[in-house]
Design an enzyme around this catalytic site. Structure first.
Site, PDB file in Angstrom:
ATOM      1  N   LYS A  62       2.338   7.041  -5.267  1.00 49.32           N
ATOM      2  CA  LYS A  62       3.348   6.190  -4.865  1.00 49.32           C
ATOM      3  C   LYS A  62       4.867   6.624  -5.018  1.00 49.32           C
ATOM      4  O   LYS A  62       5.679   6.202  -3.894  1.00 49.32           O
ATOM      5  CB  LYS A  62       3.019   4.691  -5.385  1.00 49.32           C
ATOM      6  CG  LYS A  62       1.675   4.405  -4.918  1.00 49.32           C
ATOM      7  CD  LYS A  62       1.686   2.814  -5.313  1.00 49.32           C
ATOM      8  CE  LYS A  62       0.268   1.938  -4.735  1.00 49.32           C
ATOM      9  NZ  LYS A  62      -0.960   2.790  -4.837  1.00 49.32           N
ATOM     10  N   GLY A  85      -6.623  -1.006  -3.074  1.00 48.32           N
ATOM     11  CA  GLY A  85      -7.665  -1.892  -3.226  1.00 48.32           C
ATOM     12  C   GLY A  85      -7.483  -3.140  -4.158  1.00 48.32           C
ATOM     13  O   GLY A  85      -8.187  -3.613  -4.924  1.00 48.32           O
ATOM     14  N   GLY A  86      -6.109  -3.149  -4.623  1.00 48.30           N
ATOM     15  CA  GLY A  86      -5.856  -3.977  -5.822  1.00 48.30           C
ATOM     16  C   GLY A  86      -6.116  -3.594  -7.192  1.00 48.30           C
ATOM     17  O   GLY A  86      -5.807  -4.325  -8.388  1.00 48.30           O
ATOM     18  N   HIS A 130       1.433  -9.192   4.259  1.00 52.17           N
ATOM     19  CA  HIS A 130       0.911  -7.989   4.068  1.00 52.17           C
ATOM     20  C   HIS A 130       0.450  -7.513   5.621  1.00 52.17           C
ATOM     21  O   HIS A 130      -0.491  -8.048   6.168  1.00 52.17           O
ATOM     22  CB  HIS A 130      -0.281  -7.880   3.205  1.00 52.17           C
ATOM     23  CG  HIS A 130      -1.033  -6.480   3.127  1.00 52.17           C
ATOM     24  ND1 HIS A 130      -1.414  -6.022   1.823  1.00 52.17           N
ATOM     25  CD2 HIS A 130      -1.466  -5.711   3.981  1.00 52.17           C
ATOM     26  CE1 HIS A 130      -1.757  -4.587   2.139  1.00 52.17           C
ATOM     27  NE2 HIS A 130      -2.117  -4.650   3.202  1.00 52.17           N
ATOM     28  N   HIS A 169      -5.057  -9.741  -5.469  1.00 52.95           N
ATOM     29  CA  HIS A 169      -4.569  -8.540  -4.736  1.00 52.95           C
ATOM     30  C   HIS A 169      -5.782  -7.874  -3.857  1.00 52.95           C
ATOM     31  O   HIS A 169      -5.552  -6.803  -3.310  1.00 52.95           O
ATOM     32  CB  HIS A 169      -3.764  -7.662  -5.663  1.00 52.95           C
ATOM     33  CG  HIS A 169      -3.113  -8.274  -6.700  1.00 52.95           C
ATOM     34  ND1 HIS A 169      -1.751  -9.146  -6.188  1.00 52.95           N
ATOM     35  CD2 HIS A 169      -3.093  -8.392  -7.935  1.00 52.95           C
ATOM     36  CE1 HIS A 169      -1.339  -9.542  -7.181  1.00 52.95           C
ATOM     37  NE2 HIS A 169      -1.897  -8.998  -8.521  1.00 52.95           N
ATOM     38  N   ARG A 178      -7.193   7.259   4.640  1.00 50.63           N
ATOM     39  CA  ARG A 178      -8.637   6.941   4.793  1.00 50.63           C
ATOM     40  C   ARG A 178      -8.851   6.083   5.747  1.00 50.63           C
ATOM     41  O   ARG A 178      -8.033   5.387   6.173  1.00 50.63           O
ATOM     42  CB  ARG A 178      -9.450   6.565   3.491  1.00 50.63           C
ATOM     43  CG  ARG A 178      -8.821   5.321   2.745  1.00 50.63           C
ATOM     44  CD  ARG A 178      -9.334   4.874   1.617  1.00 50.63           C
ATOM     45  NE  ARG A 178      -9.002   3.916   0.690  1.00 50.63           N
ATOM     46  CZ  ARG A 178      -8.806   2.566   1.268  1.00 50.63           C
ATOM     47  NH1 ARG A 178      -9.231   2.399   2.471  1.00 50.63           N
ATOM     48  NH2 ARG A 178      -8.022   1.606   0.338  1.00 50.63           N
TER      49      ARG A 178
END
Length: 709
Positions: A148, A196-197, A240, A267, A325
């Site tokens: 990130k 995916g949190g 989001h 999340h 992906r």
């Protein structure tokens, strides 16, 4: 499958070599051939990929762990190979076994699905070294966007708005705390390689920071093999919003509009929709073009999703991350664009150009996706595991799609994600699509595990959601409205009593046919004559509440009922019709006729009305309850709130603990749960060990409680 006509027209365009059914690249560009792929995944995504591959004439190879031997994705594939024990670290994450299987099965390509190895740079590189096509982006793009801190630097250089934070290499507690203090609280802690949190925590104040940091690191290490984190300013009440992008090997890149995935718990997304509500056409183009710039900045190839944090009021947006992906929610994009994105993935991997140019991609209608999870929303969304004793999905028509990897009597395993299925609906506009979603959720009947179906129905009925007024804190903000106290209608109890009688009647008739006995419905359970009228009292438990229904047999198929000795006697008639897996109850209560579905398993009667699912339990005898109660929990004891695997034991016998102190860490279904002391005291005994699989409500730690100081 929904949008069937569009899919069929696309399939007619597939370039198959005559007589061999080989899916090949455009001969002008390269000679790559893909006629057999290995799917390095499980569950619904493996099934979804298999279906499209088969339409294209591509053979599929499945891999599976020991516990997945009889799973749906194994049955659908042309071939299947066992790659190890249940834990994903010993099976689905074993790169060497997956590569060896692909080579042995003579596969030209591997599709990683999502999760597991789908965003693993090393695996993409390993495929390349072994001359196997990785159906995904180049390894360098995964690396750049997967880390990130790197991705944010690249995005800033490409002119994509980013949010401020700390993305540095110094991962010491001291440095991270120092940077957190600069950013200010609340702030977000995120796994550098997360998704995916997983590995994500919010520290709302400085005193929570170090514990949240340790928890995020632990979860990140387990999920991604890397404990590095970054810190970000926490944006209150953001939306989001993410954009689906696609790029080929010839420099072309397009966007397929945006999705709103704001409704989340822990999340993780619960409901997704496309397009995002309340977005102007100008903003839609701005989002799409920013996403394409992001993809081109890293030389992207294949399917990807660029995620943005958007201010719910101003619609100002910032880059959050790129998922390199296919996304779980990709079907809503397919629904509004009439595309098959897995087909696109296979074409691009084979070297073809994008099937459509940007100006050819049209937005049509509105779509929702609901993720059906094995979890207990009223119990803190804790996941569950076990057998699906009854499973009836909605009927499939053109605008309804169900993606699943399980069938009735399959197990939802503690080792993997608790998602049972995805329900996708399409309508000509948002209002119509939402109406269809609510209706089809009522047709999704599941028994054996707690699910979130009723919770999603309550979300769909909420006025703010109906108006598109959503943000990532929607569930917390509207918690009381989404979890109201549920009153059991008297009609439901009457229908339940009727259903119980009719189920018993059907069973008795089957027995009577075999033995030539005469059937008396009131002779089966305690019955007696009162003024020459057969009378029966049926006891029900609904949650913590107890009810009884007095039933009088008036004449064949006609009953008189009263609930808890209150109110008038109600005239009840009805019938039970069974077709395949569905038992439909038609009940007439005081002249009002309604239909519902019922499932009777043991002493439980599950009644599925249009409004809600009800579980009516006929009480067990006292001695049966005592035999089934294995925990006998005392004050201060710690029990497992869900099935899982003991990951850490943080105390030992004799330790002094205070209320709220962490005792045990349980890992289940990709979720880490810390079990804390419920009282001050001394640890009397630790009844588990690291690595042990434990059932829900298993006693793990005995604490000799003391008077709180």
């Amino acid at each position: 499958m929904y949008r069937l006509a569009r899919f069929e027209s696309l399939l007619k365009k597939i370039d198959l070599i005559s007589g061999t059914r080989e899916f090949s690249a455009n001969q002008r560009n390269c000679s790559t051939r893909i006629d057999k792929i290995l799917i390095a995944n499980r569950g619904e995504i493996a099934c979804r990929i298999t279906r499209t591959a088969k339409k294209l004439g591509v053979k599929t190879v499945a891999v599976y762990s020991d516990v997945d031997k009889d799973s749906m994705h194994v049955d659908l594939a042309d071939e299947a190979y066992c790659i190890g024990p249940a834990p994903s670290s010993q099976s689905y994450l074993r790169q060497d076994k997956i590569i060896a299987t692909a080579k042995s099965a003579k596969c030209q390509a591997i599709h990683p699905g999502y999760g597991f190895l789908s965003e693993n740079t090393e695996f993409a590189e390993l495929c390349q070294k072994q001359n196997i096509i990785f159906i995904g982006p180049p390894a360098q793009a995964i690396r750049d966007m997967g880390i990130k801190s790197t991705s944010k630097a690249i995005m800033a250089a490409a002119g994509v708005p980013i949010i401020e934070g700390y993305h540095g290499d110094d991962q010491s507690n001291e440095k991270l705390l120092q940077e957190a203090q600069k950013i200010g609280f609340p702030l977000m802690i995120k796994a550098v390689r997360g998704g995916g949190g997983k590995g994500m925590r919010i520290a709302r104040k400085e005193a929570e920071f170090l514990q949240a940091l340790e928890s995020a690191r632990t979860e990140s290490q387990k999920a991604f093999g890397d404990s590095a984190v970054l810190l970000e300013q926490y944006v209150a009440e953001p939306r989001h919003v993410e954009v689906q992008v696609f790029a080929d090997k010839h420099g072309n890149a397009v966007y397929l509009f945006e999705r709103d995935c704001s409704v989340q718990r822990r999340h993780q997304k619960v409901i997704e929709e496309a397009p995002a509500p309340g977005i102007s056409e100008e903003l839609r183009v701005e989002l799409g073009e920013a996403a394409v710039r992001a993809a081109k900045a890293v030389g992207y190839v294949g399917a990807g999703t660029v995620e943005f944090i958007m201010d719910r009021h101003t619609h100002k947006f910032h880059f959050m991350e790129m998922n390199t992906r296919l996304q779980v929610e990709h079907p809503v994009t397919e629904a509004i664009t009439g595309t098959d994105l897995v087909e696109w993935q296979l074409r691009i991997a084979a070297g073809e150009e994008l099937p459509l140019k940007q100006e050819d991609i049209k937005l049509n209608g509105h779509a929702f996706e609901a993720r059906i999870y094995a979890e207990d929303p009223r119990g803190g969304f804790l996941p569950g595991a076990g057998k699906l004793l009854h499973l009836t999905p909605p009927s499939i028509v053109e605008n309804i799609r169900v993606e699943t990897g399980v069938r009735q009597n399959d197990e939802v395993s503690v080792h993997y994600d608790p998602m049972i299925a995805k329900l996708i609906v399409w309508g000509k506009d948002r209002k119509e699509a939402l109406s269809i979603m609510k209706s089809k959720l009522s047709e999704y009947n599941i028994v054996g595990l707690e699910t979130n179906v009723e919770f999603i129905k309550d979300i769909c009925a909420h006025p703010k959601f109906r108006n598109g007024d959503v943000h990532t804190g929607f569930i917390e903000e509207n918690y009381d409205a989404l979890f109201p106290k549920i009153e059991v209608p008297k009609r439901v109890l009457a229908e339940g009593a009727l259903g119980l009688i009719l189920c018993a009647e059907l069973d008795a008739l089957k027995t009577a046919v075999k033995s030539s006995d005469v059937y008396n419905p009131f002779a089966l359970e305690t019955g007696l004559r009162v003024n020459h009228v057969l009378h029966r009292r049926i006891h029900f438990e609904v949650g913590e509440e107890k009810f009884f229904v007095d039933v009088q047999y008036v004449e064949p198929e006609v009953y008189s009922m009263r609930i808890n000795d209150l109110g008038p006697w109600r005239t009840v008639t009805g019938s039970l019709k069974k077709e395949g897996n569905i038992s439909e109850l038609k009940a007439d209560v005081d002249g009002v006729v309604q239909k519902s579905r019922i499932v009777k398993i043991g002493n439980e009667l599950h009644l599925f009305t249009h409004d809600r699912k009800w579980k009516l339990v006929t009480p067990q005898p006292k001695y049966v309850k005592e035999l089934s109660n294995q925990t006998n929990v005392v004050a201060g004891a710690a029990v497992s709130p869900m099935p899982g695997v003991v990951d850490k034991i943080l105390i030992k016998q004799g330790d002094e603990v205070k209320t709220g102190d962490p005792l045990i860490v349980i890992v289940a279904m990709k979720m880490e749960h810390v079990i804390k002391a419920s009282a001050n005291g001394t640890v009397d005994n630790v009844l588990c060990k690291v690595g042990e699989s434990v059932a829900k409500n298993k006693l793990l730690v005995k604490v000799e409680s003391v008077q709180a100081q």
